[in-house]
Design an enzyme around this catalytic site. Sequence first.
Site, PDB file in Angstrom:
ATOM      1  N   SER A 141      21.041  86.723  55.462  1.00 35.33           N
ATOM      2  CA  SER A 141      20.885  85.382  55.997  1.00 35.33           C
ATOM      3  C   SER A 141      21.789  85.240  57.208  1.00 35.33           C
ATOM      4  O   SER A 141      22.579  86.124  57.510  1.00 35.33           O
ATOM      5  CB  SER A 141      21.265  84.342  54.951  1.00 35.33           C
ATOM      6  OG  SER A 141      22.663  84.264  54.851  1.00 35.33           O
ATOM      7  N   LYS A 142      21.675  84.137  57.867  1.00 38.16           N
ATOM      8  CA  LYS A 142      22.431  83.943  59.092  1.00 38.16           C
ATOM      9  C   LYS A 142      23.929  84.056  58.892  1.00 38.16           C
ATOM     10  O   LYS A 142      24.660  84.493  59.765  1.00 38.16           O
ATOM     11  CB  LYS A 142      22.115  82.568  59.681  1.00 38.16           C
ATOM     12  CG  LYS A 142      21.216  82.667  60.885  1.00 38.16           C
ATOM     13  CD  LYS A 142      21.139  81.339  61.599  1.00 38.16           C
ATOM     14  CE  LYS A 142      20.316  81.491  62.864  1.00 38.16           C
ATOM     15  NZ  LYS A 142      20.069  80.233  63.526  1.00 38.16           N
ATOM     16  N   ARG A 143      24.369  83.648  57.720  1.00 42.50           N
ATOM     17  CA  ARG A 143      25.795  83.660  57.454  1.00 42.50           C
ATOM     18  C   ARG A 143      26.416  85.048  57.561  1.00 42.50           C
ATOM     19  O   ARG A 143      27.540  85.205  57.961  1.00 42.50           O
ATOM     20  CB  ARG A 143      26.088  83.078  56.072  1.00 42.50           C
ATOM     21  CG  ARG A 143      26.574  81.662  56.105  1.00 42.50           C
ATOM     22  CD  ARG A 143      26.826  81.166  54.703  1.00 42.50           C
ATOM     23  NE  ARG A 143      25.643  81.306  53.873  1.00 42.50           N
ATOM     24  CZ  ARG A 143      25.609  82.057  52.791  1.00 42.50           C
ATOM     25  NH1 ARG A 143      26.663  82.720  52.423  1.00 42.50           N
ATOM     26  NH2 ARG A 143      24.508  82.126  52.081  1.00 42.50           N
TER      27      ARG A 143
END
Length: 469
Positions: A240-242
């Site tokens: 994910s972007k994190r």
Amino acid sequence: MTAVVTRFAPSPTGYLHIGGARTALFNWLYARGRGGKFLLRIEDTDRARSTPEATDAILKGMEWLGLDFDGEVISQFDRADRHAEVANELLAKGAAYKCFATQEEIEAFREEARAAGKSTHFQSPWRDADAATHPDAPYVVRLKSAQDGETVINDEVQGTVRIKNENLDDMVLLRSDGTPVYMLAVVVDDYDMGVTHVIRGDDHLNNAARQMGIYTAMGWDLPTYAHIPLIHGPDGKKLSKRHGALGVEEYQAMGYPSAGMRNYLARLGWSHGDDEFFTDDQAKEWFGTDGIGKSPARFDFKKLENICGQHIAITDDAALLHEIVMYREAANLPALTDVQSQRLNAALYCLKDRAKTFPELLEKAHFALIEGEIEVEPKAAKNLDTVSRGILGALTPQLQNVSWTRDELEAVLNRFAEDNGMKFGKLAGPLRAALAGRAATPSVFDMMLVLGQEISLERLTQAANGGDS
RNA sequence: GCUCCGUUCGUCUAUCGGUUAGGACGCCAGGUUUUCAACCUGGAAAGACGAGUUCGAUUCUCGUACGGAGUACCA
């Protein structure tokens, strides 16, 4: 044996993320290592989500990664007519049919199927309907897929995968507005482009079985499939972007050299014995689908850094300087002045095997990049107390008339330390603070050599005088 | 729900029935060292679980658990 043709086919709905970059890299390595062609096709049939900015980001990302492709960029959307042509051919052959079912009917069917615990694949009542019964209403074209037997995918990575045909639905080929759907477009495009090897994420493994129906109906030869596992985040969950699912341009902006990125990405999910660090040429020679693992890999920045450090160390100065310039641009840092790049170039020899990333290299190059006044950071300031300034004041005159070579400087400094009853380490701290304003720097000799006598003495004098003269 | 795929040190991986289960990153200890980095030596660290096949399973088969993907008139 026909020449290898691979392709990378991203949809332009966002930046080129790390998983996509690796897929592109695998295809590139496979083709380039075999004298084949590597093509780029933008899958932009979803008009609502496709943007030119995304296409641009993909192109930029690939350029940074050094993944050059053959021929022009192909737009899938531009080939819509050809896709429709194939759909109509399928229709004419009786391998596809017009389906007039409404969204409501399909929804109702699925709900019922789900309630009964059965497959939710829509079974259209129009599959075998007589053309005479067709209403004058909008319709989609669906593939009349086999209902008995099984579809066998011989995948280079996943092995033999068998899927019962009863689990395959009659997928839509043409939407009710006549535009082609991705499933049709990929097959037609891959066939027309002469793609021999389809290397893509294993999220497409199930799709492969469905797409094979089109190949069979058209009597086309299948490409060789290799479905590679996706990359996961550090926690093992979907990226994910994190954590790590950044666009590749962000990795450039973080200062990773592209050669290191290629090496790391190639090694993620693929192996060649115990080889960890390798050049592009070696990767091209070694890469094959047999070395690709079946399980998803996690992204690890530490290892990326380690590999990048090794690549920085073996990159020649000119190429390194160029890449650093590009990095500064990507990171929105001011461009280097002529003096700075000259000094940086002269300093690279003592910098490149001490840094894992460009920011780290630049940090260590700080002494060479300063023009004018030196600001002393707190950690270095304690090395410029009264005593230390006294030492520098005594030392500086001794450096006035020496020939500015490493041997000579070492001799002078060592003698000075000895004469004053101190270890060389005691002298190095103040010198570092004076020359760079920092506590962590390259060797003091390297710094003096890179800066030259004039500037070195200037900085030493200034530090000895307390920096306020 | 249904279908498919996966599971070896913390992480990336090697092993293609018989190994003290190897390497790399990271970590810990020591050494070297003018700081940082690098480097050298050593160390801790793994076959998800349960059956079966076999003289012998990390490796083959099945099941369970846990992850993932697909199941769209998205790609």
